[in-house]
Design a protein around this motif. Structure first.
Motif, short mmCIF file in Angstrom:
data_model
loop_
_atom_site.label_atom_id
_atom_site.label_comp_id
_atom_site.label_asym_id
_atom_site.label_seq_id
_atom_site.Cartn_x
_atom_site.Cartn_y
_atom_site.Cartn_z
N GLY A 50 0.82 -1.20 0.00
CA GLY A 50 0.00 0.00 0.00
C GLY A 50 0.85 1.25 0.00
O GLY A 50 2.08 1.20 0.08
N GLN A 62 5.45 4.27 0.56
CA GLN A 62 4.76 2.99 0.46
C GLN A 62 5.22 2.07 1.58
O GLN A 62 6.26 2.30 2.22
CB GLN A 62 5.04 2.36 -0.91
N ILE A 73 -3.32 -1.10 8.05
CA ILE A 73 -4.18 -1.27 6.88
C ILE A 73 -4.72 -2.70 6.78
O ILE A 73 -5.91 -2.92 6.52
CB ILE A 73 -3.42 -0.89 5.60
N GLU A 74 -3.86 -3.68 6.99
CA GLU A 74 -4.30 -5.08 6.90
C GLU A 74 -5.36 -5.40 7.95
O GLU A 74 -6.33 -6.10 7.67
CB GLU A 74 -3.10 -6.01 7.05
N LYS A 77 -8.63 -3.71 6.85
CA LYS A 77 -9.23 -4.46 5.74
C LYS A 77 -9.89 -5.75 6.24
O LYS A 77 -10.96 -6.14 5.76
CB LYS A 77 -8.16 -4.78 4.70
N LEU A 115 -6.64 7.78 -0.40
CA LEU A 115 -5.83 6.57 -0.28
C LEU A 115 -6.37 5.65 0.81
O LEU A 115 -6.49 4.43 0.61
CB LEU A 115 -4.38 6.93 0.02
N TRP A 116 -6.71 6.19 1.98
CA TRP A 116 -7.28 5.38 3.06
C TRP A 116 -8.56 4.68 2.60
O TRP A 116 -8.74 3.49 2.81
CB TRP A 116 -7.56 6.25 4.28
N LYS A 118 -9.59 4.03 -0.45
CA LYS A 118 -9.33 3.05 -1.51
C LYS A 118 -8.77 1.76 -0.92
O LYS A 118 -9.17 0.65 -1.32
CB LYS A 118 -8.33 3.64 -2.51
N GLU A 119 -7.87 1.87 0.03
CA GLU A 119 -7.22 0.67 0.56
C GLU A 119 -8.08 -0.10 1.54
O GLU A 119 -7.95 -1.31 1.66
CB GLU A 119 -5.89 1.05 1.21
N THR A 120 -8.96 0.57 2.27
CA THR A 120 -9.74 -0.11 3.31
C THR A 120 -11.21 -0.29 2.95
O THR A 120 -11.88 -1.15 3.54
CB THR A 120 -9.68 0.66 4.63
#
Length: 536
Positions: A50, A62, A73-74, A77, A115-116, A118-120
């Motif tokens: 990410g 990154q 992040i993981e 998610k 970004l947050w 999109k990733e989560t």
């Protein structure tokens, strides 16, 4: 509104005329921060899970799975995938800093918010809080049990009051589980665990995640200090070379030398007004013993009603001779506007002063290319110089105890406040979250925004900064000091009486708040005090 909020940074951004130089910098700065020439990529670097893409150097921000950002992040998610995460989290954010989360930076990059999300897959709802009213809005949410926020961002000095109120969550378990690595020797906070204790902890436990680096930093006019005529005149008068001062004695000589109000020039404009000025008193007082002149002893007895307290207060009063005649009413608006107009030889301000005033986009500033940075002056004691600055205001993220998912709220703060994402964010000129970690001071984008000449000095200033009072009763403690210093400045009290009266009031506040509680807080707070000493 508390007295200390009378001169808020919202005024810096919105007051007309004298503040145009500050607001213009925020408006125009982004186009002057350009990415390098390397080709940008929309793909993550090998091994990364990410982070931002789309601009040269994006790989610096990154992260892999075994990093603080990656772990956060993981976990977020996984919560989302299992149905345990809400559709959104709500953060109350000082409105002068929102742009750093919502404005893409640099060209080609996403925004932090995008970004947050999109990733989560979890929406970040940002509620703007008027600058200077962050604590008021936070207390309204807590006292009314409105539950309107998952995350508060308010000034660091409120940490103890909010923790004792039960309004914010203790974060120790999340810290142990997700390992933020704030004390990392390369990327983490200056002074390692000591820095973590200073910025994120109260009574030994984590209650906040720092989002700001409001370490008060000294700057000066290089054009004045480097002028051969000024150098010759100074040496003729004082018998030594004109250079950045290392001691308060040298500082006073230089400030007196440049005090020329008839020519629109003041020796120094470090603040003396209510609510903000006493941070500069801290610098005078805490540098009067080695390694520090403390505010309290180990049993929370005040130490300011002492010879050192009187000396510091007398010096604070005497310094009016090289300030503006209106010094006791000057706030940040007047200070920044005056410095931009070339009206001061030296001043002490937030570390963002060069970011905004030494900026090609700020056409109202006359000091572009003429600003230098210096360590705070100090006192020579036992063959070393004790030089101290102070952490003041400094917005901090705190998890609301009313949040339906405090774990997710913490994960967002760990992601945002860890070195890769935070450096990317603080480089963004769209707000005033300032650098404070080792990674920030090494980061090319941050150094471009804040200037190379400034960043190393800020880093060393952080290493020499003492904490202001941030435990329960902080507002009352600080107001008592503030009011008595103003009485000394206006000569309503002698310096000795001002310190005696402050100490007496501090004793009452301690008893009212709880002696044992304050003793524990004072002892824990001492772990955050610096030990750096400089050679003579």
């Amino acid at each position: 509104m508390d007295r200390q909020d009378r001169f808020s940074r919202r005024q810096l951004l919105t007051t007309g005329g004298k503040l145009a130089v500050y607001g213009a910098a925020i408006s125009f700065a982004p186009k002057f921060i350009r990415p390098g020439r390397a080709q940008a990529s929309d793909a993550l670097a090998p091994g990364m899970i990410g982070g931002p893409t789309g601009f040269p150097g994006a790989e610096r921000y990154q992260y892999g799975p075994d990093t603080p950002e990656g772990r956060a992040i993981e976990a977020a998610k996984a919560m989302k995938a299992s149905g345990k995460a809400p559709a959104k989290i709500v953060i109350g954010l000082s409105d002068g800093s929102i742009g750093q989360l919502t404005q893409p930076f640099p060209a080609g990059a996403p925004s932090i918010k995008d970004l947050w999300e999109k990733e989560t897959g979890i929406t970040l709802e940002i509620v703007g809080l008027p600058n200077g009213q962050e604590f008021t809005k936070t207390m309204q949410d807590i006292s009314t049990k409105a539950g309107g926020f998952d995350i508060y961002s308010t000034d660091w000095n409120r940490l103890g009051d909010l923790a004792e109120s039960g309004g914010i969550a203790k974060l120790d378990d999340y810290v142990a589980q997700y390992k933020p690595e704030w004390d990392d020797p390369v990327r983490g906070y200056v002074n390692g665990e000591q820095g973590v204790s200073l910025m994120n902890k109260y009574r030994g436990s984590t209650y906040g995640v720092s989002l700001d680096g409001d370490f008060q930093t000294w700057v000066y006019r290089t054009d004045l200090f480097n002028d051969p005529a000024e150098q010759s005149a100074f040496k003729s008068k004082y018998g030594y070379d004109l250079a950045v001062p290392r001691t308060w004695k040298q500082f006073n000589d230089i400030a007196a030398f440049f005090q020329r109000p008839d020519k629109g020039l003041f020796g120094s404009t470090d603040l003396r007004n209510q609510g903000w000025g006493y941070t500069n008193w801290y610098q005078l007082y805490t540098s009067l013993a080695s390694p520090n002149q403390f505010l309290f002893d180990n049993d929370a007895n005040p130490l300011i009603n002492s010879e050192q307290g009187a000396i510091a207060t007398q010096a604070y009063l005497d310094s009016l001779s090289h300030h503006s005649p209106d010094a006791i009413s000057w706030g940040w608006p007047e200070q920044y506007g005056n410095f931009a107009a070339g009206g001061a030889a030296m001043t002490c301000a937030f570390s963002n002063l060069p970011k905004f005033l030494d900026n090609p986009g700020n056409t109202g500033s006359t000091v572009q290319g003429k600003i230098g940075s210096m360590l705070p002056p100090g006192n020579e004691i036992d063959g070393k110089i004790v030089s101290r600055s102070v952490l003041w205001f400094s917005l901090t993220g705190m998890v609301s105890s009313q949040s339906q998912n405090p774990e997710l709220a913490y994960l967002f703060l760990q992601w945002l406040g860890s070195s890769r994402i935070y450096s990317w964010m603080t480089a963004n000129p769209g707000g005033y979250f300032d650098p404070f970690s080792l990674n920030d001071f090494a980061d090319p984008l941050v150094r471009e925004t804040y200037h190379d000449y400034h960043m190393d000095i800020v880093r060393e200033t952080v290493a020499r900064s003492v904490p202001t009072i941030n435990y329960a009763g902080a507002t009352a403690f600080n107001n008592a000091l503030d009011e008595n210093l103003m009485a000394a400045l206006t000569k309503a009290k002698t310096p000795e009486q001002a310190m005696e009266d402050t100490a007496a009031e501090w004793v009452k506040i301690t008893r009212r708040t709880g002696q044992d509680k304050i003793v524990e807080a004072v002892r824990a707070n001492m772990a955050a005090w610096p030990t750096v000493l400089d050679p003579v």
